[in-house]
Motif scaffolding. Structure first.
Motif, mmCIF file in Angstrom:
data_model
loop_
_atom_site.group_PDB
_atom_site.id
_atom_site.type_symbol
_atom_site.label_atom_id
_atom_site.label_comp_id
_atom_site.label_asym_id
_atom_site.label_seq_id
_atom_site.Cartn_x
_atom_site.Cartn_y
_atom_site.Cartn_z
ATOM 1 N N VAL B 153 0.971 -1.205 0.098
ATOM 2 C CA VAL B 153 0.079 0.005 -0.065
ATOM 3 C C VAL B 153 0.782 1.230 0.033
ATOM 4 O O VAL B 153 0.685 2.183 -0.761
ATOM 5 C CB VAL B 153 -0.946 0.064 1.235
ATOM 6 C CG1 VAL B 153 -1.659 1.342 1.342
ATOM 7 C CG2 VAL B 153 -1.762 -1.344 1.071
ATOM 8 N N THR B 157 1.331 3.871 -3.001
ATOM 9 C CA THR B 157 0.868 5.376 -2.838
ATOM 10 C C THR B 157 2.115 6.202 -2.929
ATOM 11 O O THR B 157 1.960 7.367 -3.742
ATOM 12 C CB THR B 157 0.290 5.534 -1.467
ATOM 13 O OG1 THR B 157 -0.627 4.355 -1.358
ATOM 14 C CG2 THR B 157 -0.063 7.058 -1.182
ATOM 15 N N THR B 163 -2.615 5.738 -6.245
ATOM 16 C CA THR B 163 -3.132 5.511 -4.697
ATOM 17 C C THR B 163 -4.480 4.471 -5.207
ATOM 18 O O THR B 163 -5.585 4.624 -5.068
ATOM 19 C CB THR B 163 -3.879 6.736 -4.271
ATOM 20 O OG1 THR B 163 -4.315 7.775 -5.189
ATOM 21 C CG2 THR B 163 -2.854 7.073 -3.129
ATOM 22 N N ASP B 164 -4.146 3.446 -5.468
ATOM 23 C CA ASP B 164 -4.971 2.286 -5.951
ATOM 24 C C ASP B 164 -4.988 1.237 -4.831
ATOM 25 O O ASP B 164 -5.900 0.272 -4.935
ATOM 26 C CB ASP B 164 -4.504 1.613 -7.099
ATOM 27 C CG ASP B 164 -4.841 2.487 -8.513
ATOM 28 O OD1 ASP B 164 -5.325 3.401 -8.229
ATOM 29 O OD2 ASP B 164 -4.145 2.237 -9.615
ATOM 30 N N MET B 165 -4.194 1.227 -3.800
ATOM 31 C CA MET B 165 -4.337 0.058 -2.942
ATOM 32 C C MET B 165 -4.557 0.711 -1.534
ATOM 33 O O MET B 165 -4.179 1.814 -1.139
ATOM 34 C CB MET B 165 -3.038 -0.710 -2.754
ATOM 35 C CG MET B 165 -2.683 -1.409 -3.941
ATOM 36 S SD MET B 165 -1.072 -2.492 -3.709
ATOM 37 C CE MET B 165 -2.017 -3.860 -2.874
ATOM 38 N N GLY B 166 -5.292 -0.187 -0.586
ATOM 39 C CA GLY B 166 -5.635 0.515 0.841
ATOM 40 C C GLY B 166 -5.854 -1.082 1.477
ATOM 41 O O GLY B 166 -6.128 -1.853 0.986
ATOM 42 N N SER B 167 -6.244 -0.640 2.718
ATOM 43 C CA SER B 167 -6.585 -1.794 3.618
ATOM 44 C C SER B 167 -8.102 -1.460 4.092
ATOM 45 O O SER B 167 -8.440 -0.449 4.547
ATOM 46 C CB SER B 167 -5.597 -1.763 4.885
ATOM 47 O OG SER B 167 -5.880 -1.041 5.841
ATOM 48 N N THR B 177 -6.176 -4.689 -0.423
ATOM 49 C CA THR B 177 -6.860 -4.711 -1.727
ATOM 50 C C THR B 177 -6.578 -3.589 -2.722
ATOM 51 O O THR B 177 -6.127 -2.483 -2.015
ATOM 52 C CB THR B 177 -8.482 -4.779 -1.395
ATOM 53 O OG1 THR B 177 -8.957 -5.102 -2.884
ATOM 54 C CG2 THR B 177 -8.968 -3.690 -0.920
ATOM 55 N N THR B 178 -7.032 -3.732 -3.716
ATOM 56 C CA THR B 178 -6.548 -2.775 -4.607
ATOM 57 C C THR B 178 -8.058 -2.238 -4.961
ATOM 58 O O THR B 178 -9.088 -2.788 -4.517
ATOM 59 C CB THR B 178 -6.340 -3.351 -6.233
ATOM 60 O OG1 THR B 178 -7.187 -4.304 -6.602
ATOM 61 C CG2 THR B 178 -4.819 -3.613 -6.135
ATOM 62 N N TYR B 179 -8.324 -0.952 -5.353
ATOM 63 C CA TYR B 179 -9.421 -0.295 -5.304
ATOM 64 C C TYR B 179 -10.688 -1.053 -6.242
ATOM 65 O O TYR B 179 -10.304 -1.004 -7.394
ATOM 66 C CB TYR B 179 -9.333 1.102 -5.578
ATOM 67 C CG TYR B 179 -10.667 1.871 -5.380
ATOM 68 C CD1 TYR B 179 -11.436 1.787 -4.333
ATOM 69 C CD2 TYR B 179 -11.491 2.452 -6.632
ATOM 70 C CE1 TYR B 179 -12.431 2.511 -4.202
ATOM 71 C CE2 TYR B 179 -12.652 3.116 -6.681
ATOM 72 C CZ TYR B 179 -13.104 3.136 -5.242
ATOM 73 O OH TYR B 179 -14.556 3.748 -5.133
#
Ligand code: FES
Ligand code: FES
Lengths: 198, 682
Positions: B153, B157, B163-167, B177-179
């Motif tokens: 992540v 970023t 900024t396609d990944m996050g938790s 996950t990815t968005y």
């Protein structure tokens, strides 16, 4: 036009003003800090839950990546991601409430409404859920319905309350056993006398 | 400079570093999962706990800044217990499926469990399972293995700039996950595989094909672009299984682009593994001697002026020199090294190098891009620019406006702007003037038009006015081909360039054309001309070839390349070329023998000596040269008009990439997301 607008979500006039009011609390360029109140406003406008479109709308609105909005919206349990009934009934099940009988409260609600945790009544009025400590342990057991806390509950009282809400009657939120906020019920048990400072 | 005591040893360290870094300096190993020196500090895995005197409980050393007089212990009973505890918690939900995990053998979790964990497991309840995510054709996911270090992540970023990944969710339900399960929209996405300390994100094309300990690693150089990323080529037997980055602070740090990493399956497809000769219009398999004989027969009586050569994008310097020498022996000096027709002027070396070097971008305070999209032309350099932007670099652009993953002031896609900048009447001129270390990077796209030479001159004049000062040469050219700088150094420039060669061929003024891995030209004009193709793949170059000589790809030979900075580096042979294919220079030497005038080198060492004489710069390995500034380009009118991008598709720029299935999957996957974004899909 943003993707979200195309799909239909847009602030109402009042909510737009409200959103701006929250954004204005933060320094210029830090508008993202307002993401939580904005999600809440949007959830209310949308009848109780947020959608991908709404999260993207807010991301656009606050100029932040959509995934960051989604992270916040999934982290906090106050945001719902599925449609919910008109009244969101959330039973606190954490230790103090549990010791004071939250299991019985929950069972009573389930029996009365005929639904299980996570379900919504057929008439769309109530959605039932369990939450962790609501922060009102001193008045355990606690159930929140919509924005109101109902405290010092008994299984009988909670079913009464549900019926009153269903019938559109006014119910007074707060302790249901007659005490004032979290003051002791009945006589003072400690600090009974007032001692003048010598 | 605070002094602290680590395990009884006093050490003075730089201010502002962390306890973990100080421990490293003191030579004390501290286990970690989430900490990574090129990413922001997260402090979420707790594996790096150490004891600090006067602190009531162990501290996360990766997140604790050093202080004067700190006393750190990493070998106390409490630290041991803390590590065991963290390890035990991490393993609670980890599936422990090491035998079927591609990370096995090179897994931080595995290694640290052995080194710092308990020997047994006390957890008997059921483990959680997490649904796998779709991360496209490059990254395979097993999310149940994820330990939520968030390196991927943070990488996407911070470094990749997407900024396609996050938790999502929390606690036990946390999922990285990815968005919306889309693929990472980045040319650098594969690096998350290296960053993942467990087997959650692994190399998809490589999945289940080898165990890491079966592989033989060869330290080499990448040729997919002109960056010269340092790589390790992992092979098993005759097959290249995967490509990994090697650390080089001044070139690629520890990243490589997706093309560098994943195009290697193209080394096995569509390969030329034996010579071919065209007989009665059809290509037929032939022996080396038949192929050479066919060439000899055709060349008989041909004049040098009727022969020309074109060098492709992946050629090494040894091959190019042998190629030049061979054609020289045939009487031809007409060898073109600029397949794309860019009007590079090789009169002044500084004129075709990125003089400040890749890491020099971080020293610049203003950067003007002219006709280049570094994101696809050299993702590694784009990443470096982004890194510099995050610490203050300002970037302006003349040319196509593209999403470069950082803020760019767009001046418009019009070459005429350059005239305004020279005369000082443009916002870009003001910015360049104000900057202390201004930089200008010109891309090949700007040089390929009719007025390419004039554009080059204009850029040179801008650089001369603003960017070249005492001890600072901010002029830079961004090449797209690994061979280009070397070709310029060897003087492979001809009047009229590649277009004129092709024109003369169709006008029958040329009787024979030699192609050294030249696949990015339109060979239709060579239909009537006797064409010899020396190269690796059945790509464009063989379409109209009369003789095909199969050669070695970059993983199959030791070759010298000079990158866009002028840095000389060498590939090493990781595997043998397939079938009858041979290293290019040996082919050329053998051919010269048949043609009756043998090239004067019998070994690679002798060839390298010859190369060092021809190009003295090729002697000094791995340094960015300081070249004298001068005048280059051709004064002329720079007409108003846009700059065509030089790369149409990042994933398909050379014969290896075009043969790669993985690369074409990437093309499809990217088209899919592009289609969704514009709503034209479905
Ligand atoms: S435990 Fe129920 S309110 Fe705290
Ligand atoms: S390495 Fe320090 S908390 Fe993860």
């Amino acid at each position: 036009m943003s993707t979200a607008e195309k799909k239909g979500f847009c602030w109402t006039k009042e909510n737009e003003a409200l959103a701006q009011h929250h954004i204005a609390k933060y320094p210029e360029g830090r508008q993202q800090s307002a993401v939580m109140p904005l999600l809440d406003i949007a959830q209310r406008q949308n009848g109780g839950h947020v959608t991908v479109e709404i999260m993207e709308y807010i991301a656009d609105y606050l100029d932040m990546p959509a995934i960051r909005v989604q992270e916040v919206a999934t982290f906090y349990t106050m945001y719902n991601h599925r449609p919910i009934g008109k009244h969101h009934v959330q039973v606190c099940g954490t230790t103090p409430c549990w010791l004071r009988g939250s299991d019985k409260i929950l069972a009573a609600i389930e029996a009365h409404l005929g639904i299980k945790k996570g379900e919504t009544t057929a008439d769309g009025l109530f959605t039932l859920g369990e939450v962790e400590c609501a922060g009102a342990c001193v008045n355990a057991p606690v159930v929140s319905i919509g924005d109101d806390y109902f405290e010092d509950l008994s299984p009988e009282r909670v079913t009464e309350i549900l019926d009153m809400i269903k019938d559109g009657k006014d119910v007074v939120a707060g302790p249901q056993n007659g005490r004032q906020t979290s003051a002791p019920l009945g006589e003072l048990t400690s600090l009974t006398e007032f001692v003048e400072k010598a | 400079m605070p002094t602290l005591t680590i395990d009884g040893k006093e050490i003075e360290v730089e201010n502002g570093i962390t306890v973990l870094q100080a421990c490293e300096e003191a030579g004390v190993e501290v286990p970690r999962f989430c900490y990574h020196e090129r990413l922001s500090i997260a402090g979420n895995c707790r594996m790096c706990l150490v004891d600090m005197e006067k602190a009531p409980k162990p501290i996360a050393s990766c997140a604790m800044p050093v202080g004067e007089g700190m006393v750190i212990h990493t070998n106390t009973e409490r630290v041991k217990k803390a590590r065991e505890g963290v390890m035990e918690f991490l393993l609670i939900n980890h599936p422990l499926d090491c035998p079927i995990c591609d990370q096995g053998g090179e897994c931080d979790l595995q290694d640290q469990a052995v080194a710092f964990g308990r020997s047994g497991n006390r957890y008997e309840e059921s483990k959680r399972a997490v649904e796998d995510k779709n991360m496209g054709p490059l990254i395979s996911t097993t999310m149940t293995r994820c330990i939520h270090c968030m390196r991927c992540v943070r990488f996407s970023t911070e470094v990749a700039g997407v900024t396609d990944m996050g938790s999502l969710w929390r606690g036990e339900h946390t999922e990285v996950t990815t968005y919306l399960g889309k693929i990472l929209d980045s040319e650098m996405s594969g690096n998350v595989i290296d960053l993942c300390p467990v087997g959650a994100l692994t190399n998809k094309p490589y999945a289940f094909t080898a165990r890491s300990w079966e592989l033989k690693g060869t330290e080499s150089i990448d040729v997919m672009d002109a960056v010269g990323s340092n790589i390790r080529v992992d092979a098993r037997g005759a097959a290249v299984m995967r490509v990994l980055p090697r650390l080089h602070e001044d070139v690629n740090e520890e990243w490589i682009s997706d093309k560098t990493r994943f195009a290697c399956d193209g080394l096995k497809k569509r390969r030329l593994d034996r010579p071919y000769v065209r007989r009665r219009g059809k290509l037929e398999e032939a022996s080396w001697s038949d192929a050479f004989a066919a060439i000899k027969k055709k060349l008989k009586g041909m004049k040098g002026a009727e022969i020309a050569g074109v060098v492709g994008d992946l050629a090494d310097m040894e091959s190019m020199l042998a190629f030049k020498d061979l054609l020289g022996k045939l009487g031809s000096k007409r060898i073109e090294g600029r397949q794309d027709g860019a009007a590079i002027d090789n009169a002044v070396r500084a004129g075709y190098l990125l003089n400040a070097g890749i890491s020099g971008i971080e020293d610049a305070d203003y950067l003007l891009l002219v006709g280049t999209n570094p994101r696809v032309e050299a993702p590694i350099i784009n990443t470096r620019i982004r890194k510099a932007v995050l610490s203050g670099l300002k970037v302006g652009n003349v040319g196509n406006a593209e999403d470069l993953t950082y803020a760019v002031e767009e001046f418009g896609d019009d070459k005429a702007i350059l005239n305004a900048i020279i005369s000082g009447k443009h916002a870009a001129a003001d910015a360049l003037k104000k900057a202390e270390r201004p930089m200008i990077i010109v891309g090949q796209g700007a040089l390929t038009g009719e007025d390419g030479a004039a554009v080059l001159k204009a850029v040179r004049d801008i650089a001369d006015t603003y960017c070249v000062k005492d001890g600072w040469n901010g002029y830079g050219m961004l090449h797209t081909a690994a061979s280009r700088v070397g070709a310029m150094d060897l003087g492979l420039v001809t009047k009229g360039g590649v277009d004129s060669i092709l024109d003369d061929a169709s006008a029958d003024k040329l009787k024979a054309v030699f192609l050294l891995g030249s696949d990015e030209i339109d060979t239709a004009s060579l239909k009537k001309t006797f064409t010899v193709y020396i190269g690796t793949h059945g790509d464009e170059g063989v379409q109209n070839a009369d003789v095909i000589l199969p050669a070695a790809a970059y993983t199959e030979k030791s070759g010298t390349y000079i990158n866009t900075e002028g840095r000389v580096q060498r590939t090493e042979k990781a595997v043998f070329a397939p079938g009858d294919a041979r290293e290019d220079w040996t082919i050329l030497r053998a051919l010269s023998d048949v043609l009756g005038d043998t090239l004067p080198y019998d070994t690679l060492a002798q060839l390298r000596d010859a190369l060092a004489k021809a190009v003295p710069a090729a002697k000094t390995l791995d340094t960015v040269p300081t070249e004298a500034w001068g005048d280059f380009g051709t004064a002329g009118d720079v007409a108003s008009g846009g700059i065509a991008p030089t790369i149409e598709n990042f994933y398909l720029t050379n014969p290896i990439a075009r043969a790669s299935e993985t690369m074409s999957q990437c093309v499809d996957a990217r088209e899919d997301i592009a289609g969704e974004a514009t709503g034209t899909h479905g």
